[in-house]
Design a protein around this motif. Structure first.
Motif, short mmCIF file in Angstrom:
data_model
loop_
_atom_site.label_atom_id
_atom_site.label_comp_id
_atom_site.label_asym_id
_atom_site.label_seq_id
_atom_site.Cartn_x
_atom_site.Cartn_y
_atom_site.Cartn_z
N LYS A 14 0.83 -1.21 0.00
CA LYS A 14 0.00 0.00 0.00
C LYS A 14 0.86 1.26 0.00
CE LYS A 14 -3.96 2.08 2.27
NZ LYS A 14 -4.90 2.02 3.37
N GLU A 15 1.91 1.27 0.80
CA GLU A 15 2.79 2.44 0.86
C GLU A 15 3.56 2.62 -0.45
OE1 GLU A 15 5.33 2.63 4.31
OE2 GLU A 15 3.66 2.17 5.66
N ILE A 16 3.96 1.51 -1.06
CA ILE A 16 4.66 1.60 -2.35
C ILE A 16 3.72 2.21 -3.39
CG2 ILE A 16 5.76 0.29 -4.21
CD1 ILE A 16 6.50 -1.84 -2.06
N ALA A 17 2.48 1.72 -3.41
CA ALA A 17 1.49 2.23 -4.36
C ALA A 17 1.28 3.73 -4.17
CB ALA A 17 0.18 1.47 -4.21
N GLU A 18 1.20 4.17 -2.92
CA GLU A 18 1.01 5.60 -2.65
C GLU A 18 2.23 6.41 -3.09
OE1 GLU A 18 0.10 5.74 1.53
OE2 GLU A 18 -1.90 4.91 1.24
N ALA A 19 3.43 5.89 -2.82
CA ALA A 19 4.65 6.60 -3.18
C ALA A 19 4.79 6.73 -4.70
CB ALA A 19 5.87 5.89 -2.61
N GLU A 20 4.34 5.72 -5.45
CA GLU A 20 4.47 5.73 -6.90
C GLU A 20 3.20 6.20 -7.60
OE1 GLU A 20 7.21 5.23 -8.79
OE2 GLU A 20 8.23 5.26 -6.87
N ASN A 21 2.17 6.52 -6.82
CA ASN A 21 0.91 7.03 -7.35
C ASN A 21 0.27 6.03 -8.33
OD1 ASN A 21 -1.13 8.90 -7.33
ND2 ASN A 21 -0.28 10.09 -9.03
N VAL A 22 0.25 4.76 -7.92
CA VAL A 22 -0.39 3.69 -8.68
C VAL A 22 -1.26 2.88 -7.73
CG1 VAL A 22 1.45 3.54 -10.42
CG2 VAL A 22 1.57 2.12 -8.37
N ASN A 23 -2.02 1.93 -8.27
CA ASN A 23 -2.81 1.08 -7.37
C ASN A 23 -1.97 -0.11 -6.89
OD1 ASN A 23 -2.92 -0.96 -9.35
ND2 ASN A 23 -4.82 -0.15 -10.20
N VAL A 24 -2.46 -0.76 -5.86
CA VAL A 24 -1.73 -1.87 -5.23
C VAL A 24 -1.53 -3.01 -6.22
CG1 VAL A 24 -1.83 -3.59 -3.38
CG2 VAL A 24 -2.49 -1.24 -2.91
N GLU A 25 -2.51 -3.25 -7.07
CA GLU A 25 -2.40 -4.33 -8.05
C GLU A 25 -1.22 -4.12 -9.00
OE1 GLU A 25 -4.02 -7.23 -7.88
OE2 GLU A 25 -4.83 -6.35 -6.04
N ALA A 26 -0.95 -2.87 -9.35
CA ALA A 26 0.19 -2.58 -10.22
C ALA A 26 1.49 -2.96 -9.52
CB ALA A 26 0.20 -1.10 -10.61
N VAL A 27 1.59 -2.62 -8.24
CA VAL A 27 2.80 -2.95 -7.47
C VAL A 27 2.96 -4.47 -7.38
CG1 VAL A 27 3.97 -2.73 -5.24
CG2 VAL A 27 2.67 -0.80 -6.17
N LYS A 28 1.86 -5.17 -7.14
CA LYS A 28 1.92 -6.63 -7.07
C LYS A 28 2.36 -7.21 -8.41
CE LYS A 28 -1.45 -7.35 -3.39
NZ LYS A 28 -2.75 -7.93 -3.01
#
Length: 187
Positions: free
Chosen positions: A148-162
């Motif tokens: 969740k924090e990665i998604a917020e830092a990169e301004n993307v959704n959690v699914e993208a980070v996964k």
């Protein structure tokens, strides 16, 4: 000659006490496990009862209730231990650094044993990954950040980070990739 009443008679006269304590303690007892605990408590009370200490009914109530409370505590401790084990297993399966083959779980890279201060390893790795894959490695493995924090830092959704993580994990499974970044020799 023994003037004591047999336990069978005592049981028939007092078995409602067990049901009363089960109801009073709000116990759901579909398999009658608590009834059995109450029966054992009644037997022990019958065996150890001393008439000069007080009424038998009071002693039965005391023994039955306390035995059931002990059984509840034992079940609670067992359930808490089981929940802790389940939580640890779920954490292990979902931390993003594992792949599954059937029911076995194998770590792709044990972050604890990574040479965190080896710039050659990190440079090799970065050169073999896309920008997004590198971001996942940097945030998730190096900084140990939640998705969740990665998604917020990169301004993307959690699914993208996964998705980035899946791509990296897929590469880590490939022996040629591991050889290219010199990972197995670094550990």
């Amino acid at each position: 000659m023994d003037n004591r009443i047999s336990f069978e008679e005592i049981f028939e006269q007092n078995k409602r006490r067990i049901h009363y304590q089960i109801h009073k303690l709000n116990i759901h007892d579909p398999h009658e496990e608590f009834f059995q605990e109450g029966l054992v408590a009644m037997w022990r009370a019958y065996e150890s009862y001393q008439p000069d200490k007080g009424p038998m009914a009071t002693y039965f109530n005391y023994m039955i209730r306390n035995r059931m409370i002990d059984a509840i505590r034992k079940d609670t401790r067992k359930n808490e231990a089981l929940e802790k084990i389940i939580h640890q297993r779920k954490t292990q399966l979902t931390d993003g650094n594992y792949h599954r083959k059937s029911d076995a779980t194998n770590p792709l890279v044990d972050a604890q044993h990574l040479p965190m201060h080896d710039p050659n390893l990190w440079n090799n790795l970065k050169s073999q990954l896309t920008d997004k894959q590198w971001k996942w490695v940097h945030y998730r493995i190096i900084l140990d950040m939640p998705y969740k924090e990665i998604a917020e830092a990169e301004n993307v959704n959690v699914e993208a980070v996964k998705s980035w993580g899946k791509q990296v994990r897929k590469k880590f499974k490939d022996p040629e990739f591991r050889k290219a970044i010199n990972l197995d020799n670094s550990l």
